[in-house]
Design an enzyme around this catalytic site. Sequence first.
Site, short mmCIF file in Angstrom:
data_model
loop_
_atom_site.label_atom_id
_atom_site.label_comp_id
_atom_site.label_asym_id
_atom_site.label_seq_id
_atom_site.Cartn_x
_atom_site.Cartn_y
_atom_site.Cartn_z
N LEU A 102 0.91 -1.27 -0.05
CA LEU A 102 0.03 0.06 -0.04
C LEU A 102 1.08 1.11 0.01
O LEU A 102 1.68 1.47 0.83
CB LEU A 102 -0.95 0.18 1.22
CG LEU A 102 -2.08 -0.84 1.20
CD1 LEU A 102 -2.92 -0.55 2.49
CD2 LEU A 102 -3.27 -0.27 -0.01
N ASP A 103 0.69 2.22 -0.93
CA ASP A 103 1.46 3.28 -0.95
C ASP A 103 1.44 4.17 0.37
O ASP A 103 0.72 4.01 1.12
CB ASP A 103 1.43 4.41 -2.13
CG ASP A 103 0.11 4.98 -2.29
OD1 ASP A 103 -0.20 5.86 -1.11
OD2 ASP A 103 -0.81 4.59 -3.04
N TYR A 104 2.72 5.02 0.48
CA TYR A 104 2.64 5.60 1.58
C TYR A 104 1.33 6.55 2.22
O TYR A 104 1.12 6.69 3.33
CB TYR A 104 3.75 6.63 1.42
CG TYR A 104 4.29 7.64 2.54
CD1 TYR A 104 4.98 7.03 3.71
CD2 TYR A 104 3.96 9.02 2.76
CE1 TYR A 104 5.36 7.83 4.64
CE2 TYR A 104 4.30 9.73 3.75
CZ TYR A 104 4.97 9.04 4.93
OH TYR A 104 5.44 10.06 5.98
N SER A 106 -1.55 5.96 1.34
CA SER A 106 -2.75 5.29 1.31
C SER A 106 -2.85 4.28 2.73
O SER A 106 -2.05 4.25 3.48
CB SER A 106 -2.85 4.14 0.22
OG SER A 106 -3.11 4.80 -0.77
#
Length: 237
Positions: A102-104, A106
């Site tokens: 999961l990106d930073y 999100s």
Amino acid sequence: MRLQKYLALCGVASRRKCEEIILEGRVCVDGVKITELGTQVEEGQRVTVDGETVQPEAKKRYILYHKPAGEVTTASDDKGRETVLDRFKSEIPERIYPVGRLDYDSEGLLLLTNDGELAQRLLHPSREVDKVYLARVTGDLSLESIRRLRAGVLLPGESRRTSPAKVRVIRQEAFATVALVTIHEGRNRQVRRMFEAVGHRVLMLRRVQFGPLQLGSLERGQWRELTEEEVARLYEL
């Protein structure tokens, strides 16, 4: 720990069969052949069977975590930012790793495990495991934008369109739209880039489902162990 129990935990054989292996003189502890069943094995000692070192298998852990925004989904970060693994260092002795990312910016459902076989299965493109996101995006998400997302869009810098997505508007706000998006691919920052491709910026992105697993009421920063039934359902995928 008794030697026969140690061998059984290593997956060598059943407890009774391990006793036979010891009596046959096939086991060494720190290079010394052992044929007595009552022998104790201490931590740090090297145990071999037919010359091959054996070690107990690590307990399999399956963690469902509500990752908050602002954590990096990697083992380490060159910018010194907190990672999801930092969260578990003092609580879980086994070395676990995130399944996917999961990106930073999100948040939401993140599965962590030390079961490498299961992780590979879930991440293999042929499995097409559904991932469901709750997205709040700028503006009014038009029917045309929804149609394009459902058909697949071309992301900047890529030559292959995204696979068709499922998109359902949850509510319309004054200056934003909240929608549920289901995809099965795992391209970098994919949902954000998909919305950007149709003219919308993502304001909030939360993964609420991964395969059969649901985030439910788990608060940000909280985690729980998967049930045996949930693990079995993941393997069924």
